[in-house]
Design a protein around this motif. Structure first.
Motif, mmCIF file in Angstrom:
data_model
loop_
_atom_site.group_PDB
_atom_site.id
_atom_site.type_symbol
_atom_site.label_atom_id
_atom_site.label_comp_id
_atom_site.label_asym_id
_atom_site.label_seq_id
_atom_site.Cartn_x
_atom_site.Cartn_y
_atom_site.Cartn_z
ATOM 1 N N HIS A 108 45.508 -38.002 22.241
ATOM 2 C CA HIS A 108 45.635 -36.771 21.480
ATOM 3 C C HIS A 108 45.012 -36.590 20.147
ATOM 4 N N PHE A 109 44.811 -37.738 19.257
ATOM 5 C CA PHE A 109 44.076 -37.781 18.111
ATOM 6 C C PHE A 109 42.753 -38.415 18.462
ATOM 7 N N THR A 110 42.255 -38.326 19.475
ATOM 8 C CA THR A 110 40.964 -39.075 19.628
ATOM 9 C C THR A 110 39.689 -38.212 19.449
ATOM 10 N N LEU A 111 39.909 -36.951 19.618
ATOM 11 C CA LEU A 111 38.891 -35.941 19.653
ATOM 12 C C LEU A 111 39.351 -34.752 18.266
ATOM 13 N N ASP A 112 38.410 -34.333 17.469
ATOM 14 C CA ASP A 112 38.633 -33.337 16.558
ATOM 15 C C ASP A 112 39.101 -32.061 17.261
ATOM 16 N N ARG A 113 38.831 -31.851 18.380
ATOM 17 C CA ARG A 113 39.267 -30.362 19.084
ATOM 18 C C ARG A 113 40.551 -30.433 19.559
ATOM 19 N N TYR A 114 41.283 -31.946 19.837
ATOM 20 C CA TYR A 114 42.546 -32.228 20.202
ATOM 21 C C TYR A 114 43.444 -32.024 18.947
ATOM 22 N N THR A 115 43.007 -32.596 17.982
ATOM 23 C CA THR A 115 43.817 -32.635 16.524
ATOM 24 C C THR A 115 44.126 -31.359 16.215
ATOM 25 N N ALA A 116 42.798 -30.388 16.189
ATOM 26 C CA ALA A 116 42.974 -29.091 15.875
ATOM 27 C C ALA A 116 43.990 -28.074 16.488
ATOM 28 N N LEU A 117 43.800 -28.538 17.855
ATOM 29 C CA LEU A 117 45.269 -27.866 18.786
ATOM 30 C C LEU A 117 46.438 -28.305 18.269
ATOM 31 N N LEU A 118 46.642 -29.440 18.011
ATOM 32 C CA LEU A 118 47.900 -29.890 17.738
ATOM 33 C C LEU A 118 48.332 -29.315 16.403
ATOM 34 N N ARG A 119 47.627 -29.159 15.455
ATOM 35 C CA ARG A 119 47.926 -28.869 14.015
ATOM 36 C C ARG A 119 48.321 -27.252 14.088
ATOM 37 N N GLN A 120 47.818 -26.454 15.208
ATOM 38 C CA GLN A 120 48.208 -25.049 15.273
ATOM 39 C C GLN A 120 49.470 -24.875 15.410
ATOM 40 N N VAL A 121 50.004 -26.167 16.325
ATOM 41 C CA VAL A 121 51.422 -25.858 16.920
ATOM 42 C C VAL A 121 52.344 -27.042 16.000
ATOM 43 N N GLU A 122 51.965 -27.384 14.896
ATOM 44 C CA GLU A 122 52.653 -28.177 13.843
ATOM 45 C C GLU A 122 53.114 -29.668 14.532
ATOM 46 N N VAL A 123 51.883 -30.221 15.071
ATOM 47 C CA VAL A 123 51.901 -31.483 15.722
ATOM 48 C C VAL A 123 51.055 -32.272 14.937
ATOM 49 N N HIS A 124 51.390 -33.291 13.873
ATOM 50 C CA HIS A 124 50.280 -33.729 12.827
ATOM 51 C C HIS A 124 50.185 -35.330 13.096
ATOM 52 N N ASP A 125 51.171 -36.085 13.754
ATOM 53 C CA ASP A 125 51.050 -37.529 13.948
ATOM 54 C C ASP A 125 51.773 -37.962 15.122
ATOM 55 N N MET A 126 51.620 -39.344 15.302
ATOM 56 C CA MET A 126 52.373 -40.058 16.251
ATOM 57 C C MET A 126 54.208 -39.594 16.401
ATOM 58 N N SER A 127 54.709 -39.518 15.156
ATOM 59 C CA SER A 127 55.973 -38.991 15.221
ATOM 60 C C SER A 127 56.291 -37.991 15.776
ATOM 61 N N ASP A 128 55.319 -36.859 15.372
ATOM 62 C CA ASP A 128 55.334 -35.833 16.071
ATOM 63 C C ASP A 128 55.322 -35.375 17.553
ATOM 64 N N LEU A 129 54.291 -36.181 18.122
ATOM 65 C CA LEU A 129 54.102 -36.507 19.614
ATOM 66 C C LEU A 129 55.401 -36.933 20.186
ATOM 67 N N GLU A 130 56.093 -38.091 19.526
ATOM 68 C CA GLU A 130 57.235 -38.563 20.170
ATOM 69 C C GLU A 130 58.359 -37.551 20.102
ATOM 70 N N ASN A 131 58.477 -36.852 18.919
ATOM 71 C CA ASN A 131 59.266 -35.679 19.251
ATOM 72 C C ASN A 131 59.293 -34.731 20.481
ATOM 73 N N VAL A 132 57.880 -34.498 20.810
ATOM 74 C CA VAL A 132 57.448 -33.631 21.922
ATOM 75 C C VAL A 132 58.155 -34.250 23.058
ATOM 76 N N LEU A 133 57.890 -35.533 23.335
ATOM 77 C CA LEU A 133 58.284 -36.391 24.355
ATOM 78 C C LEU A 133 59.549 -36.570 24.561
ATOM 79 N N ASN A 134 60.356 -36.496 23.215
ATOM 80 C CA ASN A 134 61.606 -36.513 23.429
ATOM 81 C C ASN A 134 62.442 -35.318 23.997
ATOM 82 N N HIS A 135 61.723 -34.160 23.690
ATOM 83 C CA HIS A 135 62.433 -32.821 24.113
ATOM 84 C C HIS A 135 61.906 -32.965 25.798
ATOM 85 N N MET A 136 60.642 -33.357 26.228
ATOM 86 C CA MET A 136 60.258 -33.295 27.640
ATOM 87 C C MET A 136 61.249 -34.378 28.493
ATOM 88 N N GLN A 137 61.630 -35.166 27.763
ATOM 89 C CA GLN A 137 62.668 -36.019 28.538
ATOM 90 C C GLN A 137 64.012 -35.332 28.531
#
Length: 218
Positions: A108-137
């Motif tokens: 998710h943070f390996t390409l600039d375009r991925y990072t830009a998409l994530l920032r639009q939904v306020e996902v900025h780092d690995m901790s935020d990704l874990e929060n998304v996964l926690n909700h998916m669980q």
């Protein structure tokens, strides 16, 4: 009807937006074996029990306009997973459902375009990704295997098909514009020609046509 097995457990989990799949025994087997009876019971309460074609279960939304902030984040997270799989040249379904994933190795943070998409939904780092996964669980789409490892569960098919459509649309659009254009190039996304994944998935913070507070649009 009041003798339906595990009725309270099934109701409690589904009403919180959970999707019951093969990993959720004994509730899953009960729903498979006596689905029509459960449908009738919940229908009397004004609730629609859905049996997905991929064989998992969830409740339809009472208020389809009540969209949580987590839904756009899940949309972008899921799109990136499928887009990355497509870029690897591997069968996407096998890539997503046929292996476990490490959070620290996610693309998710390996390409600039991925990072830009994530920032639009306020996902900025690995901790935020874990929060998304926690909700998916919590809604039954992924399962944690350790602090860093997870796998996708069958109910993830509820969003998987939409992500496939989006990736195919992006690839077709790229091929039409340039035979040498790469979907993985940082310059590719987004443009006026290549719509934003949230729009193609029909997800907005204020409204969506067929979305629930806890589930995904069909």
């Amino acid at each position: 009807m009041n003798t339906l097995p595990h009725l309270m457990s099934i109701f409690d989990r589904l009403r919180r937006g959970y999707h019951l799949g093969p990993d959720d025994e004994p509730e899953f087997s009960c729903l498979c074996e006596r689905f029509d009876e459960y449908v009738a019971y919940f229908a009397a309460l004004g609730i629609t029990l859905v049996r997905h074609e991929r064989e998992f279960f969830y409740f339809n939304a009472d208020n389809p306009e009540n969209v949580p902030d987590t839904l756009p984040r899940i949309a972008v997270f899921s799109y990136i997973m499928v887009d990355h799989a497509a870029n690897q040249g591997r069968p996407i379904e096998e890539f997503i459902f046929g292996q476990n994933f490490l959070v620290t190795a996610l693309p998710h943070f390996t390409l600039d375009r991925y990072t830009a998409l994530l920032r639009q939904v306020e996902v900025h780092d690995m901790s935020d990704l874990e929060n998304v996964l926690n909700h998916m669980q919590r809604i039954g789409w992924v399962k944690w295997l350790s602090n860093d490892e997870f796998r996708f569960l069958r109910p993830f098919y509820r969003v998987f098909g939409k992500c496939i459509e989006l990736t195919q649309a992006a690839q077709t659009s790229a091929d039409d514009e340039s035979g040498s254009a790469s979907i993985g190039s940082d310059a590719y996304w987004p443009t006026a020609t290549h719509p934003h994944p949230l729009r193609l998935l029909r997800i907005r913070r204020d409204r969506t046509d067929q979305c629930t507070a806890n589930c995904w649009p069909e």
